[in-house]
Design an enzyme around this catalytic site. Structure first.
Site, PDB file in Angstrom:
ATOM      1  N   GLU A  90      93.774  55.840  -0.971  1.00 39.26           N
ATOM      2  CA  GLU A  90      92.915  56.649  -0.101  1.00 39.26           C
ATOM      3  C   GLU A  90      91.446  56.319  -0.352  1.00 39.26           C
ATOM      4  O   GLU A  90      90.644  56.207   0.575  1.00 39.26           O
ATOM      5  CB  GLU A  90      93.174  58.139  -0.369  1.00 39.26           C
ATOM      6  CG  GLU A  90      92.368  59.070   0.492  1.00 39.26           C
ATOM      7  CD  GLU A  90      92.904  59.214   1.910  1.00 39.26           C
ATOM      8  OE1 GLU A  90      92.110  59.619   2.781  1.00 39.26           O
ATOM      9  OE2 GLU A  90      94.086  58.929   2.150  1.00 39.26           O
ATOM     10  N   VAL A 145      95.825  49.659 -13.557  1.00 38.25           N
ATOM     11  CA  VAL A 145      94.826  49.380 -12.523  1.00 38.25           C
ATOM     12  C   VAL A 145      93.527  48.977 -13.213  1.00 38.25           C
ATOM     13  O   VAL A 145      93.207  49.476 -14.296  1.00 38.25           O
ATOM     14  CB  VAL A 145      94.623  50.590 -11.585  1.00 38.25           C
ATOM     15  CG1 VAL A 145      94.079  51.791 -12.325  1.00 38.25           C
ATOM     16  CG2 VAL A 145      93.721  50.224 -10.407  1.00 38.25           C
ATOM     17  N   PHE A 146      92.792  48.048 -12.597  1.00 39.11           N
ATOM     18  CA  PHE A 146      91.552  47.530 -13.178  1.00 39.11           C
ATOM     19  C   PHE A 146      90.349  48.228 -12.577  1.00 39.11           C
ATOM     20  O   PHE A 146      90.180  48.264 -11.360  1.00 39.11           O
ATOM     21  CB  PHE A 146      91.464  46.022 -12.915  1.00 39.11           C
ATOM     22  CG  PHE A 146      90.284  45.349 -13.568  1.00 39.11           C
ATOM     23  CD1 PHE A 146      90.034  45.490 -14.926  1.00 39.11           C
ATOM     24  CD2 PHE A 146      89.423  44.560 -12.821  1.00 39.11           C
ATOM     25  CE1 PHE A 146      88.955  44.851 -15.535  1.00 39.11           C
ATOM     26  CE2 PHE A 146      88.341  43.912 -13.419  1.00 39.11           C
ATOM     27  CZ  PHE A 146      88.110  44.066 -14.771  1.00 39.11           C
ATOM     28  N   GLY A 147      89.520  48.784 -13.442  1.00 42.23           N
ATOM     29  CA  GLY A 147      88.266  49.390 -13.032  1.00 42.23           C
ATOM     30  C   GLY A 147      87.096  48.509 -13.437  1.00 42.23           C
ATOM     31  O   GLY A 147      86.957  48.158 -14.604  1.00 42.23           O
ATOM     32  N   TYR A 148      86.259  48.150 -12.469  1.00 44.15           N
ATOM     33  CA  TYR A 148      85.108  47.281 -12.749  1.00 44.15           C
ATOM     34  C   TYR A 148      83.815  47.873 -12.204  1.00 44.15           C
ATOM     35  O   TYR A 148      82.734  47.341 -12.430  1.00 44.15           O
ATOM     36  CB  TYR A 148      85.341  45.883 -12.156  1.00 44.15           C
ATOM     37  CG  TYR A 148      85.602  45.900 -10.665  1.00 44.15           C
ATOM     38  CD1 TYR A 148      84.550  45.842  -9.763  1.00 44.15           C
ATOM     39  CD2 TYR A 148      86.890  45.998 -10.173  1.00 44.15           C
ATOM     40  CE1 TYR A 148      84.776  45.878  -8.400  1.00 44.15           C
ATOM     41  CE2 TYR A 148      87.135  46.029  -8.805  1.00 44.15           C
ATOM     42  CZ  TYR A 148      86.071  45.973  -7.931  1.00 44.15           C
ATOM     43  OH  TYR A 148      86.307  46.016  -6.575  1.00 44.15           O
ATOM     44  N   SER A 160      82.937  51.958 -10.093  1.00 37.33           N
ATOM     45  CA  SER A 160      82.992  53.416 -10.275  1.00 37.33           C
ATOM     46  C   SER A 160      84.302  53.905 -10.869  1.00 37.33           C
ATOM     47  O   SER A 160      84.336  54.985 -11.459  1.00 37.33           O
ATOM     48  CB  SER A 160      82.712  54.131  -8.951  1.00 37.33           C
ATOM     49  OG  SER A 160      83.703  53.811  -8.000  1.00 37.33           O
TER      50      SER A 160
END
Length: 194
Positions: A100, A22-25, A27
């Site tokens: 969620e 998964v990509f976090g950009y 928070s």
């Protein structure tokens, strides 16, 4: 009971037996909220990170909306962030937690994208991308307008300014400083002092 309705969203099919990236950009970089087995700097091509989504849950309210970062499709753009690999043993729980959190409204769309990791690998990953047809999509806003909104909004996860400051600081610590977010942070701090 989930606060999002899966029927309202086109969800990516994830093979939980393999785990997923998964990509976090925003928070997710500094507060992922799920267990992961690997974390690497990554680049996503074809998207720009910007404050282009009204926040009425996490960093604002329906009465005083805040702003959150989103990925906006843009030819020739790229976005630096972190790729998280979730192992198969916790994949089902992590995916449910992500959905969620990210799909609390239908403003984000769940996409499968290809990330280029810092070690040179290209991997498929989940990314949450703004729906430009959604009412929470702001379109382009001036930095002045962004600063005005962010300085005054607060939501279920706290002040909008904390979200901005944490994201800008973590990007800088990772060697991925986003100059626009740094400038915006200075503008918001100035507003908060006056």
């Amino acid at each position: 009971m989930s606060s999002y309705d899966a029927a309202d969203h086109a969800l990516v099919h994830v093979d939980l037996r393999e785990g997923f990236w998964v990509f976090g950009y925003g928070s997710l970089m500094w507060s992922p909220g799920f267990a992961f087995v690997e974390r690497l700097p990554a680049v996503l091509s074809g998207y720009a990170r910007s404050f282009c989504m009204w926040s009425i849950h996490h960093r604002g309210s329906p009465e005083v909306p805040g702003l959150v970062l989103a990925l906006d499709a843009e030819a020739g753009a790229s976005c630096q962030g972190l790729a998280f690999r979730v192992g198969p043993e916790v994949a089902e729980q992590a995916l449910a937690e992500l959905r969620e959190r990210e799909l609390v409204s239908s403003a984000y769309l769940e996409h499968e994208v290809v990330l280029t990791l810092s070690d040179g690998r290209d991997v498929p990953a989940l990314a949450y991308v703004v729906d430009p047809a959604h009412v929470q999509y702001t379109g382009p806003l001036s930095l002045e307008r962004q600063a005005e909104v962010i300085a005054g909004a607060c939501g279920g996860r706290g002040p909008n300014c904390d979200y901005l400051f944490s994201t800008a600081e973590h990007l800088a610590q990772l060697g991925m400083e986003d100059l626009e977010l740094t400038e915006l942070s200075e503008m918001v701090r100035h507003r908060l002092k006056t």
